[in-house]
Enzyme design. Structure first.
Site, PDB file in Angstrom:
ATOM      1  N   SER A  31       0.845  -1.203   0.000  1.00 47.81           N
ATOM      2  CA  SER A  31       0.000   0.000   0.000  1.00 47.81           C
ATOM      3  C   SER A  31       0.875   1.245   0.000  1.00 47.81           C
ATOM      4  O   SER A  31       1.847   1.318   0.751  1.00 47.81           O
ATOM      5  CB  SER A  31      -0.855   0.061   1.264  1.00 47.81           C
ATOM      6  OG  SER A  31      -1.659  -1.055   1.363  1.00 47.81           O
ATOM      7  N   HIS A  62      -5.439  -1.584  -4.478  1.00 43.10           N
ATOM      8  CA  HIS A  62      -4.567  -2.712  -4.817  1.00 43.10           C
ATOM      9  C   HIS A  62      -4.777  -3.204  -6.254  1.00 43.10           C
ATOM     10  O   HIS A  62      -4.472  -4.358  -6.553  1.00 43.10           O
ATOM     11  CB  HIS A  62      -4.790  -3.885  -3.849  1.00 43.10           C
ATOM     12  CG  HIS A  62      -4.120  -3.710  -2.521  1.00 43.10           C
ATOM     13  ND1 HIS A  62      -2.884  -4.234  -2.230  1.00 43.10           N
ATOM     14  CD2 HIS A  62      -4.509  -3.058  -1.412  1.00 43.10           C
ATOM     15  CE1 HIS A  62      -2.562  -3.911  -0.985  1.00 43.10           C
ATOM     16  NE2 HIS A  62      -3.533  -3.199  -0.467  1.00 43.10           N
ATOM     17  N   HIS A  84      -4.456 -10.982  -0.911  1.00 38.45           N
ATOM     18  CA  HIS A  84      -4.325 -11.303   0.509  1.00 38.45           C
ATOM     19  C   HIS A  84      -5.200 -12.509   0.842  1.00 38.45           C
ATOM     20  O   HIS A  84      -6.270 -12.688   0.260  1.00 38.45           O
ATOM     21  CB  HIS A  84      -4.773 -10.120   1.374  1.00 38.45           C
ATOM     22  CG  HIS A  84      -3.993  -8.868   1.135  1.00 38.45           C
ATOM     23  ND1 HIS A  84      -4.262  -8.028   0.085  1.00 38.45           N
ATOM     24  CD2 HIS A  84      -2.951  -8.331   1.804  1.00 38.45           C
ATOM     25  CE1 HIS A  84      -3.415  -7.001   0.114  1.00 38.45           C
ATOM     26  NE2 HIS A  84      -2.606  -7.166   1.145  1.00 38.45           N
ATOM     27  N   TYR A  86      -7.052 -12.855   3.357  1.00 39.90           N
ATOM     28  CA  TYR A  86      -8.363 -12.464   3.907  1.00 39.90           C
ATOM     29  C   TYR A  86      -9.400 -12.188   2.819  1.00 39.90           C
ATOM     30  O   TYR A  86     -10.588 -12.072   3.098  1.00 39.90           O
ATOM     31  CB  TYR A  86      -8.245 -11.251   4.844  1.00 39.90           C
ATOM     32  CG  TYR A  86      -7.712  -9.988   4.210  1.00 39.90           C
ATOM     33  CD1 TYR A  86      -8.451  -9.243   3.309  1.00 39.90           C
ATOM     34  CD2 TYR A  86      -6.433  -9.528   4.539  1.00 39.90           C
ATOM     35  CE1 TYR A  86      -7.961  -8.088   2.737  1.00 39.90           C
ATOM     36  CE2 TYR A  86      -5.925  -8.373   3.979  1.00 39.90           C
ATOM     37  CZ  TYR A  86      -6.692  -7.660   3.082  1.00 39.90           C
ATOM     38  OH  TYR A  86      -6.196  -6.523   2.515  1.00 39.90           O
ATOM     39  N   GLU A  87      -8.946 -12.085   1.565  1.00 35.85           N
ATOM     40  CA  GLU A  87      -9.912 -11.877   0.487  1.00 35.85           C
ATOM     41  C   GLU A  87     -10.662 -13.161   0.144  1.00 35.85           C
ATOM     42  O   GLU A  87     -11.631 -13.135  -0.602  1.00 35.85           O
ATOM     43  CB  GLU A  87      -9.196 -11.340  -0.754  1.00 35.85           C
ATOM     44  CG  GLU A  87      -8.646  -9.941  -0.536  1.00 35.85           C
ATOM     45  CD  GLU A  87      -7.833  -9.459  -1.721  1.00 35.85           C
ATOM     46  OE1 GLU A  87      -8.430  -9.145  -2.746  1.00 35.85           O
ATOM     47  OE2 GLU A  87      -6.594  -9.419  -1.607  1.00 35.85           O
ATOM     48  N   ALA A 114       2.686  -2.364   3.958  1.00 42.53           N
ATOM     49  CA  ALA A 114       2.288  -1.407   4.994  1.00 42.53           C
ATOM     50  C   ALA A 114       2.084  -2.228   6.265  1.00 42.53           C
ATOM     51  O   ALA A 114       1.530  -3.319   6.198  1.00 42.53           O
ATOM     52  CB  ALA A 114       0.996  -0.727   4.597  1.00 42.53           C
ATOM     53  N   MET A 212      -0.646  -8.047   7.206  1.00 38.81           N
ATOM     54  CA  MET A 212      -1.538  -9.106   6.701  1.00 38.81           C
ATOM     55  C   MET A 212      -1.011  -9.726   5.413  1.00 38.81           C
ATOM     56  O   MET A 212      -1.782 -10.278   4.620  1.00 38.81           O
ATOM     57  CB  MET A 212      -2.940  -8.525   6.483  1.00 38.81           C
ATOM     58  CG  MET A 212      -3.527  -7.857   7.716  1.00 38.81           C
ATOM     59  SD  MET A 212      -5.094  -7.070   7.363  1.00 38.81           S
ATOM     60  CE  MET A 212      -5.326  -6.076   8.851  1.00 38.81           C
ATOM     61  N   SER A 213       0.291  -9.619   5.191  1.00 38.44           N
ATOM     62  CA  SER A 213       0.856 -10.152   3.936  1.00 38.44           C
ATOM     63  C   SER A 213       2.301 -10.570   4.180  1.00 38.44           C
ATOM     64  O   SER A 213       2.737 -10.715   5.329  1.00 38.44           O
ATOM     65  CB  SER A 213       0.821  -9.063   2.852  1.00 38.44           C
ATOM     66  OG  SER A 213       1.699  -8.012   3.196  1.00 38.44           O
ATOM     67  N   ASN A 236       1.168   3.073  11.082  1.00 38.63           N
ATOM     68  CA  ASN A 236       0.447   3.441  12.313  1.00 38.63           C
ATOM     69  C   ASN A 236       1.079   2.676  13.453  1.00 38.63           C
ATOM     70  O   ASN A 236       1.739   1.652  13.225  1.00 38.63           O
ATOM     71  CB  ASN A 236      -1.033   3.042  12.192  1.00 38.63           C
ATOM     72  CG  ASN A 236      -1.197   1.560  11.877  1.00 38.63           C
ATOM     73  OD1 ASN A 236      -1.046   1.141  10.715  1.00 38.63           O
ATOM     74  ND2 ASN A 236      -1.474   0.759  12.890  1.00 38.63           N
ATOM     75  N   HIS A 248      -8.468   1.783   7.625  1.00 40.07           N
ATOM     76  CA  HIS A 248      -7.723   1.554   6.378  1.00 40.07           C
ATOM     77  C   HIS A 248      -7.310   2.885   5.755  1.00 40.07           C
ATOM     78  O   HIS A 248      -6.217   3.018   5.207  1.00 40.07           O
ATOM     79  CB  HIS A 248      -8.588   0.739   5.408  1.00 40.07           C
ATOM     80  CG  HIS A 248      -7.903   0.425   4.111  1.00 40.07           C
ATOM     81  ND1 HIS A 248      -6.769  -0.362   4.045  1.00 40.07           N
ATOM     82  CD2 HIS A 248      -8.169   0.792   2.833  1.00 40.07           C
ATOM     83  CE1 HIS A 248      -6.377  -0.462   2.783  1.00 40.07           C
ATOM     84  NE2 HIS A 248      -7.218   0.233   2.033  1.00 40.07           N
TER      85      HIS A 248
END
Ligand code: HPA
Length: 275
Positions: A31, A62, A84, A86-87, A114, A212-213, A236, A248
């Site tokens: 990201s 993305h 990802h 989670y998709e 990110a 998450m990746s 963050n 997000h």
């Protein structure tokens, strides 16, 4: 032949029907790094949606394509947008693009992402070089019949992030006065951000950043014998470390702000590692 390998070979043939470009370095853009592509002398762009059964990302920001081209004469393939877990994709689909880039010729994999800062000395906007990772909270992409054509059943994970590449990154950061943290990245599945208790747990376990990746990609690339390096953009401080809730949009905005340094560092490192 396993189903995973068959699918990979179908995608490989599909790409080879479109371009015979042979990359040396594969770069995955996280990201905020999307417009890194400006630094590439583009030879060919291939939207993921043009590659048969290739997984196509659904996350805003993305939009997915491969960009083939040169940075300072070094042939690279860049993933603008990754998929990802989670998709909803199978974990073997999540790492298919990484495997494909290796089959296309890339020996070196440069992962970017990110991430949330877990180390309490980190600040939003910091960059962190990955020294190691924690994978136990994400499914292992090598589960299932081993794809013998790609690598061994029980790959060693002692040195996933290449020592020499790490030194190149440190040197490039120093030369360009870019402040660089170093640490351990943990991948959780998402898509929900972590709870404050989970962040405290991760800190206790020795994590410096969370996302998450990346880790599953590194495992698949290591299985195939690629040389790997990675940089996180700390967008963050993770949950519970500030009074503000996470969003997000905030992550995206922070990534955009850190982008100039991030792009500079990635470009300089690619120039050095391609030599
Ligand atoms: N947690 C997980 N993934 C992230 C975060 C976070 O705080 N920030 C950016 N990606």
């Amino acid at each position: 032949m396993t189903q995973v390998y068959e699918k990979l070979m179908r995608c490989y043939e599909c790409v080879r029907n479109r371009t015979d470009f042979v990359p040396k370095v594969a770069i995955v853009l996280g990201s905020g790094l999307g417009d890194f592509a400006e630094r590439i002398q583009v030879e060919y762009e291939l939207p993921y949606s043009d590659i048969g059964t290739f997984p196509v990302s659904t996350v805003p920001g993305h939009a997915g394509k491969f960009i083939f081209g040169n940075i300072d004469g070094i042939p690279v393939v860049c993933m603008k947008g990754r998929v990802h877990y989670y998709e909803g994709y199978s974990i073997s689909d999540v790492v298919l693009p990484i495997r494909l880039m290796k089959l296309l010729g890339a020996e070196i994999l440069f992962l970017t992402n990110a991430a949330g800062g877990v180390n309490s000395s980190f600040h939003a906007g910091d960059l962190m070089m990955l020294r190691d990772h924690i994978s136990v909270f994400a499914p292992n992409p090598l589960i299932g019949p081993n794809v013998e054509e790609l690598g061994t059943r029980f790959p060693d994970m002692s040195n996933v992030y290449d020592e020499e590449l790490q030194n190149i990154i440190l040197q490039a950061a120093k030369e360009h006065h870019i402040y660089l943290q170093q640490g351990v990245y943990a991948q959780l599945t998402g898509p929900s951000f972590e709870s404050p208790a989970e962040i405290r747990m991760l800190r206790t376990l020795g994590c410096d950043a969370v996302g998450m990746s990346t880790v599953v990609e590194a495992i698949a690339a290591n299985h195939m014998g690629m040389k790997i390096c990675g940089i996180s953009c700390i967008c963050n401080l993770a949950a519970g470390m500030t009074a503000r809730p996470l969003s997000h949009e905030e992550v995206q905005q922070a990534a955009d702000m850190a982008a100039p340094n991030f792009k500079k560092l990635v470009t300089e490192v690619v120039k050095k590692i391609g030599k």
